[in-house]
Design a protein around this motif. Sequence first.
Motif, PDB file in Angstrom:
ATOM      1  N   ARG A 191       0.849  -1.195   0.000  1.00  0.00           N
ATOM      2  CA  ARG A 191       0.000   0.000   0.000  1.00  0.00           C
ATOM      3  C   ARG A 191       0.886   1.248   0.000  1.00  0.00           C
ATOM      4  N   ASN A 192       0.391   2.319  -0.611  1.00  0.00           N
ATOM      5  CA  ASN A 192       1.119   3.594  -0.635  1.00  0.00           C
ATOM      6  C   ASN A 192       2.531   3.436  -1.202  1.00  0.00           C
ATOM      7  N   SER A 193       2.634   2.706  -2.303  1.00  0.00           N
ATOM      8  CA  SER A 193       3.956   2.399  -2.860  1.00  0.00           C
ATOM      9  C   SER A 193       4.699   3.643  -3.338  1.00  0.00           C
ATOM     10  N   ALA A 194       3.989   4.600  -3.964  1.00  0.00           N
ATOM     11  CA  ALA A 194       4.665   5.812  -4.441  1.00  0.00           C
ATOM     12  C   ALA A 194       5.251   6.608  -3.272  1.00  0.00           C
ATOM     13  N   GLU A 195       4.504   6.674  -2.182  1.00  0.00           N
ATOM     14  CA  GLU A 195       5.001   7.393  -1.001  1.00  0.00           C
ATOM     15  C   GLU A 195       6.239   6.703  -0.431  1.00  0.00           C
ATOM     16  N   LEU A 196       6.220   5.360  -0.427  1.00  0.00           N
ATOM     17  CA  LEU A 196       7.389   4.623   0.068  1.00  0.00           C
ATOM     18  C   LEU A 196       8.603   4.874  -0.822  1.00  0.00           C
ATOM     19  N   LEU A 197       8.397   4.837  -2.151  1.00  0.00           N
ATOM     20  CA  LEU A 197       9.529   4.937  -3.075  1.00  0.00           C
ATOM     21  C   LEU A 197      10.214   6.306  -3.050  1.00  0.00           C
ATOM     22  N   GLN A 198       9.532   7.334  -2.558  1.00  0.00           N
ATOM     23  CA  GLN A 198      10.186   8.639  -2.471  1.00  0.00           C
ATOM     24  C   GLN A 198      10.430   9.051  -1.015  1.00  0.00           C
ATOM     25  N   SER A 199      10.359   8.072  -0.109  1.00  0.00           N
ATOM     26  CA  SER A 199      10.625   8.384   1.300  1.00  0.00           C
ATOM     27  C   SER A 199      12.119   8.441   1.576  1.00  0.00           C
ATOM     28  N   SER A 200      12.482   9.042   2.696  1.00  0.00           N
ATOM     29  CA  SER A 200      13.899   9.215   3.046  1.00  0.00           C
ATOM     30  C   SER A 200      14.564   7.894   3.415  1.00  0.00           C
ATOM     31  N   THR A 201      13.792   6.867   3.738  1.00  0.00           N
ATOM     32  CA  THR A 201      14.396   5.582   4.125  1.00  0.00           C
ATOM     33  C   THR A 201      15.003   4.847   2.931  1.00  0.00           C
ATOM     34  N   VAL A 202      14.520   5.133   1.722  1.00  0.00           N
ATOM     35  CA  VAL A 202      14.942   4.378   0.550  1.00  0.00           C
ATOM     36  C   VAL A 202      16.432   4.596   0.243  1.00  0.00           C
ATOM     37  N   GLY A 203      16.859   5.841   0.221  1.00  0.00           N
ATOM     38  CA  GLY A 203      18.264   6.137  -0.072  1.00  0.00           C
ATOM     39  C   GLY A 203      19.203   5.475   0.920  1.00  0.00           C
ATOM     40  N   ARG A 204      18.850   5.518   2.189  1.00  0.00           N
ATOM     41  CA  ARG A 204      19.701   4.900   3.218  1.00  0.00           C
ATOM     42  C   ARG A 204      19.736   3.379   3.053  1.00  0.00           C
ATOM     43  N   ALA A 205      18.572   2.780   2.768  1.00  0.00           N
ATOM     44  CA  ALA A 205      18.515   1.323   2.624  1.00  0.00           C
ATOM     45  C   ALA A 205      19.382   0.847   1.459  1.00  0.00           C
ATOM     46  N   LEU A 206      19.314   1.555   0.324  1.00  0.00           N
ATOM     47  CA  LEU A 206      20.107   1.161  -0.838  1.00  0.00           C
ATOM     48  C   LEU A 206      21.599   1.366  -0.584  1.00  0.00           C
ATOM     49  N   ALA A 207      21.942   2.468   0.078  1.00  0.00           N
ATOM     50  CA  ALA A 207      23.350   2.731   0.376  1.00  0.00           C
ATOM     51  C   ALA A 207      23.922   1.663   1.309  1.00  0.00           C
ATOM     52  N   GLU A 208      23.140   1.250   2.308  1.00  0.00           N
ATOM     53  CA  GLU A 208      23.608   0.206   3.231  1.00  0.00           C
ATOM     54  C   GLU A 208      23.770  -1.130   2.516  1.00  0.00           C
ATOM     55  N   MET A 209      22.827  -1.440   1.606  1.00  0.00           N
ATOM     56  CA  MET A 209      22.916  -2.695   0.841  1.00  0.00           C
ATOM     57  C   MET A 209      24.166  -2.705  -0.029  1.00  0.00           C
ATOM     58  N   GLU A 210      24.442  -1.592  -0.706  1.00  0.00           N
ATOM     59  CA  GLU A 210      25.611  -1.527  -1.583  1.00  0.00           C
ATOM     60  C   GLU A 210      26.912  -1.537  -0.789  1.00  0.00           C
ATOM     61  N   GLU A 211      26.910  -0.882   0.360  1.00  0.00           N
ATOM     62  CA  GLU A 211      28.135  -0.851   1.162  1.00  0.00           C
ATOM     63  C   GLU A 211      28.513  -2.242   1.647  1.00  0.00           C
ATOM     64  N   ARG A 212      27.514  -3.038   2.025  1.00  0.00           N
ATOM     65  CA  ARG A 212      27.796  -4.373   2.577  1.00  0.00           C
ATOM     66  C   ARG A 212      28.091  -5.392   1.487  1.00  0.00           C
ATOM     67  N   PHE A 213      27.313  -5.374   0.381  1.00  0.00           N
ATOM     68  CA  PHE A 213      27.427  -6.438  -0.623  1.00  0.00           C
ATOM     69  C   PHE A 213      28.179  -6.009  -1.875  1.00  0.00           C
ATOM     70  N   ALA A 214      28.427  -4.742  -2.051  1.00  0.00           N
ATOM     71  CA  ALA A 214      29.239  -4.218  -3.156  1.00  0.00           C
ATOM     72  C   ALA A 214      28.894  -4.824  -4.509  1.00  0.00           C
ATOM     73  N   PRO A 215      27.633  -4.785  -4.924  1.00  0.00           N
ATOM     74  CA  PRO A 215      27.296  -5.336  -6.254  1.00  0.00           C
ATOM     75  C   PRO A 215      27.905  -4.473  -7.369  1.00  0.00           C
TER      76      PRO A 215
END
Length: 290
Positions: A191-215
């Motif tokens: 629910r509320n997918s557009a609001e989630l996709l532009q929330s401030s948590t998204v940038g942090r989540a992606l940065a943490e994923m890339e920092e740990r797994f370095a794809p």
Amino acid sequence: MDKIQAAIAKARAAREEITGGAKAGSRESYVASRRRALNKEHDVALADRAAIWQPLATSAPPAKQMAKHRIVTFETGPQTDQGVIAFDKLRTKVLQEMRINGWRRLAITSPSADCGKTTVSMNLAFSLAKQPEIFTIVAEMDLRRPSMANIFGLSGETGFADVLGGEVEFSQIAKRLRPNLAFGLNYARTRNSAELLQSSTVGRALAEMEERFAPDLTIFDMPPMLSSDDTMAFMGQVDCVLLVAAAESTSLGEIDVCERDLAAQTNVMGVLLNKCRYLDKESGNTGAYY
């Protein structure tokens, strides 16, 4: 085919004349800055990426099931199928362009539903996985109509939407289909997918994923452009986007509108014309790339 290619090229040239100059300078500066930062992170992670990825949960769907969903690159043995060859060519073009520009995040979307963007995303991912040194994460971003878990025959409760919301870490929900290929799936509509996709948590989540797994590359399988504002809400997070159009159902007007809106926010890598029944020898058997 020639008329479609000429029309796309003409519309693109016209837009670049209007918007190209000033925007190009700022974009090049952004890309150079991001390239330096990512290369630094990547060099650190390269030492032991296989060990970092090894604890992720694995999955091994039957090859027959994958073939049923037209994931032709899933098989790992030598193949002469023209569909496999076409996706391998697309893989090489994508890798070359992303390396030249220092890009790591690729979004794949389409103007409308049923153009085959998820099939293209998954075939591109398994083609990339044939190169052992290339580590790829596929993130399912069509939060209103998730489909990848069904293709793999998997079920669950917690998915990639929860990672984007900052509720769980990627390691808790990831499914590793190859030693160097992991998926972030969703098992239910969000629910509320557009609001989630532009929330401030998204940038942090992606940065943490890339920092740990370095794809080396993260593929974001996005929703169709014209069905909601979800894709536009997320475009600021990616380096580039590939637009998948369906022959005989996607109009040139739809391609032009989508390409113009996407170009205002990120780099448009190209337009992939999918579901072509009639192709010349130069275009291959599954689609044409412009």
